[in-house]
Design an enzyme around this catalytic site. Structure first.
Site, PDB file in Angstrom:
ATOM      1  N   GLY A  17     -17.855  49.194  24.331  1.00  0.00           N
ATOM      2  CA  GLY A  17     -17.591  47.739  24.084  1.00  0.00           C
ATOM      3  C   GLY A  17     -17.905  47.176  22.639  1.00  0.00           C
ATOM      4  O   GLY A  17     -19.021  47.196  22.424  1.00  0.00           O
ATOM      5  N   GLY A  19     -17.741  43.754  21.799  1.00  0.00           N
ATOM      6  CA  GLY A  19     -17.797  42.538  21.964  1.00  0.00           C
ATOM      7  C   GLY A  19     -19.424  42.074  21.261  1.00  0.00           C
ATOM      8  O   GLY A  19     -19.516  42.851  20.273  1.00  0.00           O
ATOM      9  N   VAL A  87     -12.744  53.428  28.360  1.00  0.00           N
ATOM     10  CA  VAL A  87     -13.937  54.009  29.136  1.00  0.00           C
ATOM     11  C   VAL A  87     -13.340  53.865  30.644  1.00  0.00           C
ATOM     12  O   VAL A  87     -13.532  52.745  31.167  1.00  0.00           O
ATOM     13  CB  VAL A  87     -15.276  53.665  28.627  1.00  0.00           C
ATOM     14  CG1 VAL A  87     -16.312  54.191  29.759  1.00  0.00           C
ATOM     15  CG2 VAL A  87     -15.412  53.925  27.373  1.00  0.00           C
ATOM     16  N   GLU A 178     -13.690  22.088  28.131  1.00  0.00           N
ATOM     17  CA  GLU A 178     -13.112  22.329  26.863  1.00  0.00           C
ATOM     18  C   GLU A 178     -11.657  22.418  26.952  1.00  0.00           C
ATOM     19  O   GLU A 178     -10.659  21.843  26.332  1.00  0.00           O
ATOM     20  CB  GLU A 178     -13.810  23.254  26.048  1.00  0.00           C
ATOM     21  CG  GLU A 178     -13.525  24.827  26.279  1.00  0.00           C
ATOM     22  CD  GLU A 178     -14.373  25.669  25.829  1.00  0.00           C
ATOM     23  OE1 GLU A 178     -15.323  25.078  24.960  1.00  0.00           O
ATOM     24  OE2 GLU A 178     -14.414  26.941  25.849  1.00  0.00           O
ATOM     25  N   ASP A 308     -22.721  40.656  29.053  1.00  0.00           N
ATOM     26  CA  ASP A 308     -22.378  40.100  30.563  1.00  0.00           C
ATOM     27  C   ASP A 308     -22.288  41.075  31.690  1.00  0.00           C
ATOM     28  O   ASP A 308     -22.190  40.735  32.727  1.00  0.00           O
ATOM     29  CB  ASP A 308     -20.773  39.766  30.390  1.00  0.00           C
ATOM     30  CG  ASP A 308     -20.661  38.271  29.585  1.00  0.00           C
ATOM     31  OD1 ASP A 308     -21.755  37.559  29.371  1.00  0.00           O
ATOM     32  OD2 ASP A 308     -19.309  37.677  29.536  1.00  0.00           O
ATOM     33  N   ALA A 324     -22.938  34.039  25.098  1.00  0.00           N
ATOM     34  CA  ALA A 324     -22.978  34.915  23.770  1.00  0.00           C
ATOM     35  C   ALA A 324     -24.678  35.332  23.506  1.00  0.00           C
ATOM     36  O   ALA A 324     -24.850  36.576  23.135  1.00  0.00           O
ATOM     37  CB  ALA A 324     -22.560  34.412  22.749  1.00  0.00           C
ATOM     38  N   GLN A 325     -25.314  34.416  23.248  1.00  0.00           N
ATOM     39  CA  GLN A 325     -26.746  34.562  23.023  1.00  0.00           C
ATOM     40  C   GLN A 325     -27.455  35.618  23.902  1.00  0.00           C
ATOM     41  O   GLN A 325     -28.099  36.467  23.260  1.00  0.00           O
ATOM     42  CB  GLN A 325     -27.704  33.156  22.997  1.00  0.00           C
ATOM     43  CG  GLN A 325     -27.436  32.570  21.551  1.00  0.00           C
ATOM     44  CD  GLN A 325     -27.913  33.389  20.322  1.00  0.00           C
ATOM     45  OE1 GLN A 325     -29.184  34.230  20.636  1.00  0.00           O
ATOM     46  NE2 GLN A 325     -27.479  33.317  19.273  1.00  0.00           N
TER      47      GLN A 325
END
Ligand SMILES: Cc1cc2nc3c(=O)[nH]c(=O)nc-3n(C[C@H](O)[C@H](O)[C@H](O)COP(=O)(O)OP(=O)(O)OC[C@H]3O[C@@H](n4cnc5c(N)ncnc54)[C@H](O)[C@@H]3O)c2cc1C
Length: 452
Positions: A17, A19, A87, A178, A308, A324-325
């Site tokens: 991954g 990301g 994968v 948003e 995640d 993200a953090q």
């Protein structure tokens, strides 16, 4: 195609991954001592900046602004190579990663960072008839579909009563908020000029949230602010209203209300990548892989899971949020645990350093909360949101491009990327061709084909 485990005598780390987490892992691994050889397996040839997907869907940015070629990022890291591969599984005993393309990659250490996918919670019709917002094709499909609805409505205004210009956004978390704010701005500031013959007041955005508040992780004052701003700007926010089922032309709520709509945007939840389901490892609710303190999986210290995909604890009995953090911090930590093993020092437990949370509501409006307890809202919070998101976009060119788009849009209210592009599912050259996309007239009837 199997990756030799000890080429150059160096331990081989496979990262799955590319990301936020995967890239943070390969970056850290390129610096560990003693050195390791790294292979990054990523199903796309690009890294996607998901937080701006809603801007792609609403015509504010272009695909290349929020997607960066993985090879262009990784080439600066030493002893690191990339394979574009999907994968499909891991033989944990043989220490091999298996791919859809028939590859087998042997590893000494494995970092799994395959992220998450959309969760529809089994609500009838959602998987078939909603627009998720998780991938680049998702955003492009939604953008094309929305713009096409306006084209159709101008040709035949009777479709407006059938919900052509009504968008229902499900989920009052940051993504839903948003998205609702951005859609409203697209309609009332941009498309109003593109479609002068349409009564734009008939275009509406409905935001559905099952609980009695928006922005669950935020302080009540931030939630209230988001609700007030959206309502003031004309978004119809319906709190305490859960979706019961969806069809191509309407949604039905649990209280019996039926809303005609051809556009259901699904921002209500994520679930761990399905890869987690085939590994035979313990999973949390939501499919995340249970990890120990050092982020490795039970009994296999050579396998670490981050981002995640990982069910890492928040230290208070819950799990860290899928944002993200945590993904970045976990990935760095996992890479350093491999270093600990290699240099013979004990592994350490992962502790998340809270950097605060923020959500944008629309032009000049956002909420930001810092770990110190300080809270910001309005224009200042919006600037904080802009600066932070700009800083995290990969690549100087993309940052400049996004900044120019933002400034242009801010000054002119224009969104120049309002283009209808047909998005077809990707297809291996050796698989049969897909049936041709539905004609526009069929698209209207609402089976949400690949052409918006
Ligand atoms: C619309 C949206 C808005 C968001 N906004 C914010 C925000 O404002 N702030 C915030 O902090 N977070 C936000 N998030 C969440 C954030 O993007 C994720 O938490 C973060 O991307 C997780 O990082 P990751 O590396 O674990 O997963 P990802 O970034 O999803 O990366 C996973 C990677 O694995 C690859 N992959 C998946 N399966 C396979 C496979 N089988 N084989 C090979 N490769 C595979 C994928 O292609 C992808 O590149 C948002 C998410 C979305 C969808």
């Amino acid at each position: 195609m199997a990756g030799a485990r000890k080429r150059d005598g160096l331990p081989h780390v496979v990262v799955v991954g590319g990301g936020f987490a995967g890239l943070a892992a390969v970056k850290t691994l390129s610096k560990v001592k003693p050195p390791v050889r790294v292979t990054l397996l990523e199903q796309h040839n690009y890294h996607l900046f998901q937080p701006l997907l809603y801007q792609l869907a609403t015509g504010l940015v272009q695909p290349a602004d929020i997607a960066h070629p993985v090879r262009g990022i990784v080439r600066r890291y030493r002893r690191t190579s990339v394979r574009m591969a999907t994968v499909s599984g891991v033989d944990l005993d043989a220490r091999e990663v298996l791919t859809d393309e028939g590859g087998r990659f042997g590893y000494d250490y494995l970092i799994l960072a395959a992220g998450a996918t959309t969760a529809t919670f089994g609500i009838p019709g959602v998987a078939e008839h909603s627009f998720p917002l998780k991938t680049m094709p998702d955003a492009l499909r939604l953008r094309a579909h929305l713009l096409r609805q306006f084209e159709l409505a101008e040709n035949d205004p009777s479709v407006i009563d059938q919900g052509a210009l009504t968008v229902v956004v499900v989920g009052g978390g940051p993504t839903g908020v948003e998205m609702a704010g951005a859609l409203h701005e697209l309609f009332k500031h941009v498309l109003v000029h593109d479609f002068p013959d349409l009564d734009i007041n008939q275009a509406k955005v409905v935001l559905l949230e099952a609980t009695d508040h928006l922005l669950a992780p935020f302080h009540p004052s931030s939630r209230k602010h988001a609700l007030e701003i959206l309502a003031k700007r004309g978004v119809e926010v319906r709190l305490g209203q859960a979706l019961e089922r969806a069809t191509p032309d309407e949604v039905k709520l649990k209280d019996g209300t039926v809303i005609p709509t051809r556009t259901l945007v699904w921002g209500a939840g994520v679930r761990a990548n399905p890869l987690a389901d085939v590994l035979g490892l313990e999973q949390t609710r939501g499919g995340r892989i249970v990890v120990g303190d050092d982020l490795s999986v039970g009994g296999r210290p050579e396998v670490l899971v981050v981002g995640d995909l990982a069910g890492a604890g928040d230290g208070k009995g819950g799990l860290l949020p899928q944002v993200a953090q945590p993904a970045i911090q976990e990935a760095k930590h996992a890479a350093l645990q491999i270093q600990h093993t290699l240099d013979g020092t004990p592994r350490e437990g992962f502790t998340y350093k809270d950097r605060g949370i923020m959500a944008t509501i629309g032009r000049n409006a956002a909420v930001t909360e810092l770990p110190s307890g300080a809270r910001f809202k309005g224009v200042l919070a919006w600037y904080m949101w802009l600066v932070l998101h700009l800083a995290y976009i990969v690549g100087f060119r993309s940052r400049v491009s996004v900044l120019v788009n933002w400034i242009w849009s801010y000054l002119t209210y224009d969104r120049h990327a309002r283009i209808i592009v047909a998005v077809e599912p990707s297809r291996r050259p050796d698989t049969p061709a897909q049936p041709p996309p539905a004609a526009p007239s069929e698209a209207v009837s609402g089976d949400r084909p690949v052409v918006g």
